[in-house]
Design a protein around this motif. Structure first.
Motif, PDB file in Angstrom:
ATOM      1  N   PRO A 244      39.983 -54.188 -72.145  1.00 49.64           N
ATOM      2  CA  PRO A 244      40.167 -53.699 -73.451  1.00 49.64           C
ATOM      3  C   PRO A 244      39.464 -53.118 -73.405  1.00 49.64           C
ATOM      4  O   PRO A 244      37.884 -53.009 -73.405  1.00 49.64           O
ATOM      5  N   ASN A 245      38.544 -52.801 -74.708  1.00 51.39           N
ATOM      6  CA  ASN A 245      38.020 -51.970 -74.800  1.00 51.39           C
ATOM      7  C   ASN A 245      36.736 -52.822 -76.564  1.00 51.39           C
ATOM      8  O   ASN A 245      37.601 -53.800 -76.758  1.00 51.39           O
ATOM      9  N   SER A 246      36.102 -52.378 -77.106  1.00 51.76           N
ATOM     10  CA  SER A 246      35.338 -53.293 -78.288  1.00 51.76           C
ATOM     11  C   SER A 246      36.763 -53.110 -78.935  1.00 51.76           C
ATOM     12  O   SER A 246      35.360 -53.389 -80.257  1.00 51.76           O
ATOM     13  N   ASP A 247      37.335 -52.795 -79.893  1.00 53.09           N
ATOM     14  CA  ASP A 247      37.843 -53.473 -80.837  1.00 53.09           C
ATOM     15  C   ASP A 247      38.118 -54.795 -81.633  1.00 53.09           C
ATOM     16  O   ASP A 247      38.103 -55.215 -80.099  1.00 53.09           O
ATOM     17  N   ASN A 248      38.007 -55.211 -82.551  1.00 50.47           N
ATOM     18  CA  ASN A 248      38.515 -56.874 -83.187  1.00 50.47           C
ATOM     19  C   ASN A 248      39.575 -57.242 -82.461  1.00 50.47           C
ATOM     20  O   ASN A 248      40.754 -56.378 -82.454  1.00 50.47           O
ATOM     21  N   GLY A 249      39.171 -58.162 -81.563  1.00 47.45           N
ATOM     22  CA  GLY A 249      39.958 -58.787 -80.713  1.00 47.45           C
ATOM     23  C   GLY A 249      39.970 -58.874 -79.210  1.00 47.45           C
ATOM     24  O   GLY A 249      40.590 -59.320 -77.956  1.00 47.45           O
ATOM     25  N   GLY A 250      39.810 -57.762 -78.644  1.00 45.87           N
ATOM     26  CA  GLY A 250      39.407 -57.430 -77.633  1.00 45.87           C
ATOM     27  C   GLY A 250      38.762 -58.502 -76.062  1.00 45.87           C
ATOM     28  O   GLY A 250      38.901 -58.548 -75.586  1.00 45.87           O
ATOM     29  N   ARG A 251      38.003 -58.996 -77.069  1.00 46.16           N
ATOM     30  CA  ARG A 251      37.106 -59.777 -76.323  1.00 46.16           C
ATOM     31  C   ARG A 251      37.647 -61.026 -76.100  1.00 46.16           C
ATOM     32  O   ARG A 251      37.505 -61.315 -75.153  1.00 46.16           O
ATOM     33  N   THR A 252      38.860 -61.162 -77.093  1.00 47.52           N
ATOM     34  CA  THR A 252      39.617 -62.385 -76.220  1.00 47.52           C
ATOM     35  C   THR A 252      41.017 -62.261 -75.403  1.00 47.52           C
ATOM     36  O   THR A 252      41.617 -63.157 -74.725  1.00 47.52           O
ATOM     37  N   ILE A 253      40.604 -61.058 -75.220  1.00 46.39           N
ATOM     38  CA  ILE A 253      42.136 -60.220 -73.806  1.00 46.39           C
ATOM     39  C   ILE A 253      40.599 -60.778 -72.446  1.00 46.39           C
ATOM     40  O   ILE A 253      41.016 -61.225 -71.689  1.00 46.39           O
ATOM     41  N   ILE A 254      39.664 -60.690 -72.380  1.00 45.94           N
ATOM     42  CA  ILE A 254      38.318 -60.657 -71.450  1.00 45.94           C
ATOM     43  C   ILE A 254      38.708 -61.832 -70.211  1.00 45.94           C
ATOM     44  O   ILE A 254      39.468 -61.698 -68.901  1.00 45.94           O
ATOM     45  N   PRO A 255      38.934 -63.079 -71.443  1.00 44.04           N
ATOM     46  CA  PRO A 255      38.654 -64.450 -70.138  1.00 44.04           C
ATOM     47  C   PRO A 255      39.947 -64.878 -70.241  1.00 44.04           C
ATOM     48  O   PRO A 255      40.521 -65.069 -68.462  1.00 44.04           O
ATOM     49  N   LEU A 256      41.194 -63.978 -70.350  1.00 45.18           N
ATOM     50  CA  LEU A 256      42.892 -63.689 -70.167  1.00 45.18           C
ATOM     51  C   LEU A 256      42.534 -63.137 -68.699  1.00 45.18           C
ATOM     52  O   LEU A 256      43.252 -63.604 -67.553  1.00 45.18           O
ATOM     53  N   ILE A 257      41.904 -61.858 -68.314  1.00 45.95           N
ATOM     54  CA  ILE A 257      42.054 -61.225 -67.457  1.00 45.95           C
ATOM     55  C   ILE A 257      41.616 -61.271 -66.332  1.00 45.95           C
ATOM     56  O   ILE A 257      42.173 -61.935 -65.250  1.00 45.95           O
TER      57      ILE A 257
END
Length: 383
Positions: A244-257
């Protein structure tokens, strides 16, 4: 004397859209191209994509560090503050005659504010659009009001920019700039794409990009988990997922990916950034585009590929018949994937008319940028 035209890019997706415009401006004998790179491009977390820009043969005239390692709204605001400091220095040193900005990101808002205060005329691409599920919507309209020239993607969006008080003689419907790739960029073969990804593509695949919804208080992790659960219902299909992009909340998606890709190493490929050539090649060969990226709405129809737009992030954006909209719930996503996979919908998608134009946009933009009179002030236009 050459006209100094600065172009700003802060994300991988935006750079991919700007690529052919940058090529034309660089080749123009009447232009001194200045490239300002910031945001996600300079972050190792998001793939250090500034390196791809350099490898494409572009000189980077200013690198402006601004992205804090934060996943909150406060972190985004602080990143904008850091950006303002860096953009002020860069614009003062480069002294461009015009600054080109595409879209609606917070990085773009920061440099637009800087240019507006410093009385540098702004040329804005993709104004007038509506995406009700993200604060990008307000940012886009704000940049419109700070800009002098407007290059929009459809007549509907042109009317909206004029409605915001912009004079019709400064608003140009050139179509969506990203469609330029379909006329000018070579597409990798299936085998070339597989080799480039270092991932064996041996089944129909979904191309997935999901960004956090920055309005409405939606939990990005919960919505993305619903998407993954729906993908699990199609075990005979492979999946390519980009960060995802660097919007707030995006970093919570990266570990799930990453966890999902680790669980299914032969079925799922996770990648921080595909780059525009691999992305458009993946788009060409994908069975369906799934997620909530604007490319699924704007670009996928030109490839004849159906897309599924999940949730409210892109709500309000003009879309072709090949785009299916569904809520961010497991069953709804599953049903949309099943419909988009059907032979009848695949056939419809191959023959759809894209409302975003014919892909011949760049020459129109360059002609205006190199010939029109530029001002940093403008009157409000009452339609």
């Amino acid at each position: 004397m050459k006209r100094r035209i600065a172009v700003f890019t802060g994300t991988r997706a935006e750079y991919g859209l700007l690529y052919w415009l940058l090529k034309e401006l660089k080749a123009s004998p009447s232009v001194d191209l200045q490239l300002i790179v910031s945001g996600m491009h300079l972050s190792p977390e998001f793939g250090d994509t500034w390196k791809a820009i350099a490898q494409d043969g572009f000189d980077i005239d200013a690198k402006v560090e601004m992205l804090l390692s934060s996943d909150s709204a406060v972190g985004v605001v602080k990143s904008m503050g850091v950006g303002l400091l860096g953009f002020a220095d860069a614009l003062e040193r480069l002294k461009p005659d015009c600054l080109v900005i595409l879209g609606d990101r917070y990085e773009a808002l920061a440099i637009a504010q800087s240019a507006m205060i410093m009385r540098i005329p702004i040329a804005h691409l993709h104004g007038g659009e509506v995406t009700e599920g993200a604060y990008d919507d307000a940012i886009r309209h704000s940049i419109t009001k700070m800009s002098y020239l407007h290059f929009v993607a459809t007549d509907v969006y042109r009317k909206r920019v004029i409605q915001l008080g912009e004079s019709p003689d400064r608003v140009f419907n050139v179509g969506a700039i990203g469609l330029e790739h379909f006329n000018r960029s070579p597409v990798m073969s299936y085998e070339e794409l597989s080799n480039s990804l270092e991932f064996e593509l041996n089944a129909p695949f979904f191309l997935v990009t999901y960004h956090p919804v920055t309005l409405e208080g939606e939990d990005p992790a919960q919505s993305f988990t619903s998407l993954l659960a729906a993908l699990d219902q199609f075990p005979n299909h492979q999946v390519i997922i980009t960060y995802p992009n660097s919007d707030n909340g995006g970093r919570t998606i990266i570990p799930l990916i990453e966890a999902y890709a680790s669980r299914y190493p032969k079925r799922v490929k996770a990648i921080a950034s595909l780059g525009f050539r691999r992305y458009h090649s993946a788009l060409k060969h994908a069975l369906i585009v799934v997620g909530n990226s604007s490319s699924g709405i704007i670009e996928a129809p030109s490839m004849g590929v159906p897309s599924i737009d999940i949730g409210i992030r892109q709500r309000g954006r003009l879309a072709a018949e090949s785009v299916l909209h569904c809520p961010a719930h497991v069953l709804a996503i599953q049903e949309a994937i099943a419909k988009a996979s059907s032979p009848s919908f695949q056939e419809l998608s191959r023959n759809v008319v894209n409302p975003y134009g014919d892909g011949h946009t760049v020459k129109r933009i360059v002609e205006v940028l190199t010939t029109c009179a530029l001002q940093s002030t403008k009157p409000f236009f009452d339609a």
